[in-house]
Structures are given as C-alpha cells and as structure tokens.
Write an enzyme that holds these catalytic residues in place. Sequence first.
Site, short mmCIF file in Angstrom:
data_model
loop_
_atom_site.label_atom_id
_atom_site.label_comp_id
_atom_site.label_asym_id
_atom_site.label_seq_id
_atom_site.Cartn_x
_atom_site.Cartn_y
_atom_site.Cartn_z
N TYR A 53 13.78 -2.83 -4.87
CA TYR A 53 12.73 -2.97 -5.86
C TYR A 53 11.49 -2.08 -5.65
CZ TYR A 53 8.64 -5.10 -8.09
OH TYR A 53 7.49 -5.29 -8.77
N CYS A 106 15.77 -5.29 7.57
CA CYS A 106 15.17 -6.62 7.47
C CYS A 106 15.59 -7.20 6.13
CB CYS A 106 13.65 -6.55 7.54
SG CYS A 106 12.87 -8.17 7.27
N GLY A 128 0.16 0.28 -4.88
CA GLY A 128 -1.12 -0.41 -4.75
C GLY A 128 -2.07 0.03 -5.83
N CYS A 130 0.83 -1.19 0.00
CA CYS A 130 0.00 0.00 0.00
C CYS A 130 0.87 1.25 0.00
CB CYS A 130 -0.85 0.05 1.26
SG CYS A 130 -2.00 -1.30 1.43
N ASN A 188 -0.02 1.06 5.81
CA ASN A 188 0.87 0.34 4.90
C ASN A 188 1.69 -0.64 5.74
OD1 ASN A 188 3.96 1.28 3.20
ND2 ASN A 188 2.72 -0.53 2.94
N GLY A 189 1.59 -1.93 5.39
CA GLY A 189 2.34 -2.94 6.13
C GLY A 189 1.45 -4.14 6.41
S1 SF4 Z 1 13.13 -7.67 3.59
FE1 SF4 Z 1 11.74 -8.21 5.28
S2 SF4 Z 1 10.06 -6.74 5.14
FE2 SF4 Z 1 11.18 -6.66 3.19
S3 SF4 Z 1 10.11 -8.06 1.83
FE3 SF4 Z 1 11.76 -9.23 2.80
S4 SF4 Z 1 10.84 -10.17 4.64
FE4 SF4 Z 1 9.45 -8.53 3.91
#
Ligand code: SF4
Length: 494
Positions: free
Chosen positions: A254, A445, A36, A9, A110-111
């Site tokens: 991306y 992440c 989105g 989103c 968003n999330g």
């Molecule tokens: S880096 Fe983490 S938050 Fe981003 S798409 Fe991959 S698992 Fe999801």
Amino acid sequence: MNPNLREKCGVFGVYAPGDDAARLTFFGLQALQHRGQESAGIATSDGDELYLYADMGLVAQVFDESTLDELPGDSAIGHTRYSTTGASVDCNASPFLLQGPHGPMAFAHNGNIVNSEALSASLAARGIDFEATTDSEVIAQLLAHAPGESWEQRFGELMRRASGAYSLTVLTPDAVFGVRDPMGVRPLCIGKLNGHGWVFASESCALDLLDAEFVREVEPGEVVRADADGLTSTFPLGAAQRPKRASCILEYIYFARPDSRLGGQLLYEARANMGRQLAREHPVEADIVIGVPDSGIPAAIGYARESGIPYAEGLIRNRYVGRTFIQPTQRLREQGARIKYNPLPEAVAGKRVVVVDDTIVRGTTNPLVVGMLRRAGAAEVHMRISAPPVTHPCFYGVDMATRGELIAAHSSVEEIRKHVGADSLGYLSLNGAITATRQPGDGLCAACFTGEYPSAVPLQLDKLALETSDFHKRGTSASTSRNGAGPTRVRVKV
Ligand code: SF4
C-alpha cells in the site's frame, strides 16, 4: 486508498557539486508527498553555513522561489512529515538542525523509535533538553552527542541504543548521509545524478523525477556517505550484532507509490500479482472488477486479468481533497471518505461488481464505498482485499489505530462482511502477499497481520507520549534550532 493507514514520512538527500540542492530537494520531496502531508522542510549546506526552512503544509505550500533562494548550497536534505510520534504542530516540522559537540548537523527521519521515552530520559539526565516532541528529535540529539571520532562511529552508537525503525538522511557541512536501521524496516535508496552527484530518497520515484539513475537500496544497518570522495559504505554493527531483516510488507501492499521499485521489483507489478493471487484464492461470478482509487487499482487489474472478468472504472477519486487530513482525527477521516470518491452509475448499475481495496483497518470507509456502489445501482457488491486482515497495531511508524480500533482484531471475516454490507468478502492470504513481494518471508515484517513483532515493543504506543514528558517542553532548548511558532528559518555557522 485507506485514510486509516497513514505513512509516517518521506526523506530525501542530495550531494550535487555545482547544482542548486534546495531546488533538487524541493522536486524530490514533491515526489514523496504521499508519505507525509502535514509539514515539509529543507536544510542545505554551502560548506560554510547550514540553512533550514520548515513549516506546516504541503511541499508546494511551504516553499516558493523566495524561500528556496534563502537556502544556498550544493548539498541538502529534506523531509515530508505525517505525525506518528508527536503532535502535528510546527515545532515538530523537520528536518531538525542541531549544533552539537561535533558541529552542526541537520537530521531527517522516517520511521518510529519504540524506546524514545527511555532515550530522552537518559539524554535529559546528561543535561540535553528538547524543543520538539518527537522521537526524531530524540535520536537526532542521541547522534549529535554520541561519542566517536567519526560520524560513522556515532551512527554505530545510535544503532546500538535506538530500537525501532529509522531511515535517515543527515547533512553535515561537507557530507550527506543515507542510513537505514539494522532491521531495514523503512525503505531508502541511492541514485546517481547525471555523473555529478548522489541522491538518497525514501522511494525510487523521487529519483525518476530528477532523472537520477537508480543505483541500489541502502542495506539494513548501512551508513552511506556522499561527499567529495564519492560514496562510502560502512556497517557500524558487526554481522553478529545485527538483528534479522524485517522490511515492512505494507510498503509493498500500500504505502509506496506503484511506480517505485522495492526489492528489485516495480510495485505496480507486485500489487497486480497480489490481485491475481486474490482472484485465485477468492473467485466469484461477476460482471466487472473495479478498484478503490488509487491504491486499489493495480490489484483490481490483476484480479481482472486472472479471473477474466472485465476491468472497469467505477469510482472516481477527487484528487484535490488531500488537505482533508490537515487534522487527522477520526471524525475528519470519516467526513473525508464521503467526499473523496464518486461512483459512475453507468458503469456499475445492474452489474455484479467486484470491488478491490488494499486494506480494511478500522472498517469506517469500506461500508461507505459499498453503500455508494449500491446507491449507484450495483446488483451485487463483492469486496476483495489485497492484504490479510489487520489485527495488530504498528509500532514502526505507521499511524494505524489501537488494537481495539482494528476491526479484524475482534471480528470474524463474516462479521466484517456484514459490517461493510458486501455480498461477499475475501482477504488475500499472508502467503499470497509474501509470494507477490518476491522477498523471503523471514526478511519481512508482517506484524500487523500476525502480531509477531521483529523487536520488543511497548504494550501500547502513545503517539503523544513525548508531549507530556517533563523533558520535552517546547521553546526551552538552546541546542535544537526550533522556534515553536510559524515557519522555522535558521542559519548555523560551521
Ligand atoms: S508490516 Fe510491520 S512495519 Fe509494516 S505496518 Fe505492519 S507492523 Fe508496521
């Protein structure tokens, strides 16, 4: 561009005394359309009433002059949606407008929340029911019914109880809030509107379109209020309560637009640097480098610069087939890939071609691209991917696949090369990708490459889990202002 990775989103918010907030939001949402494409909505406040209009479709399909005229006021929030939890149906179009014990509130998210089923059960036990079937409505209701004297205290309750990713814009009669979860998974930034207001947006490209000055990103765990007193910042959780930062590395690779800034860097440059590093890690003798449009282009240019191999356009993207993904099913995704690109035989015939793409997820579109280039006469096709192999699903708001559907979860690089039909295949290393973001690796992440999630996650995430929940029966709620069929038009008096 990878149709197997769908961003969740885009959110937007504006506090602009004396201005037409609905129209500012309309243009802001257009800049965020890539985040989105299933539904769009705008909620406004004139200080006396809150107004909402939301429907299925692209921003420009949902809104016209007459619908925008029905949204008066000088503060607003907006939302573009792709379904990650909850089906693609009109009852789930956002923002949500709620009338809670602390007054009316509009909410855009968003999330993805990983404990939304447990939260909805506990809210239902308090007599709160739901009309939509999304995690966004669950945390909207959690906030609307949270204890506390101020909205900032109520956001603290939300942060203590909701687990996962949430960048929010929230509208009350007299303020607009920009809020980011304590891990800072999804982006959110602040802009200044020509000295007369404030803007929140998922990406800085939405600020550029409004000629708003980029101020800074909202920090993980921060609540920023824009109102008549200007901007106020609060961190409802103490430093000891806040988890480690875990901003999504795929935003850099991306999702976000290349003309957006993230972590102090233009993403076009970050992606070109990923391409440079890819050329260092996986060199090959070739005649031209091409990118899979649009998202593979900056990395392809970086690969060409580093390798000295000329960059060329070899694939042309049909830019007007975005609505191929009205129903994002696997069958339609595969059909969409065939009509999305057209190779340029004069550019690739007889050439040894390096083709750079951003990711391989299910491995459904990449063989189609390689096949197109071979049919156009390419002598060799060397595929280079500006990300590591995707081996684990995302629980934080990216519709990717189940682990079993991820080709790199069960196939070696050589097996994937054979599957896509390339002469060679090389992925960027995780260290190479992290270095190009210029962010500390322990603040990102990268779980879809490593399986090391920054929070506890369910073993399987069912996108439609709330569809079948007893607590989520469309059309039964009196507290959430949705009608479950057709566009949503709502006015709520303060
Ligand atoms: S880096 Fe983490 S938050 Fe981003 S798409 Fe991959 S698992 Fe999801």
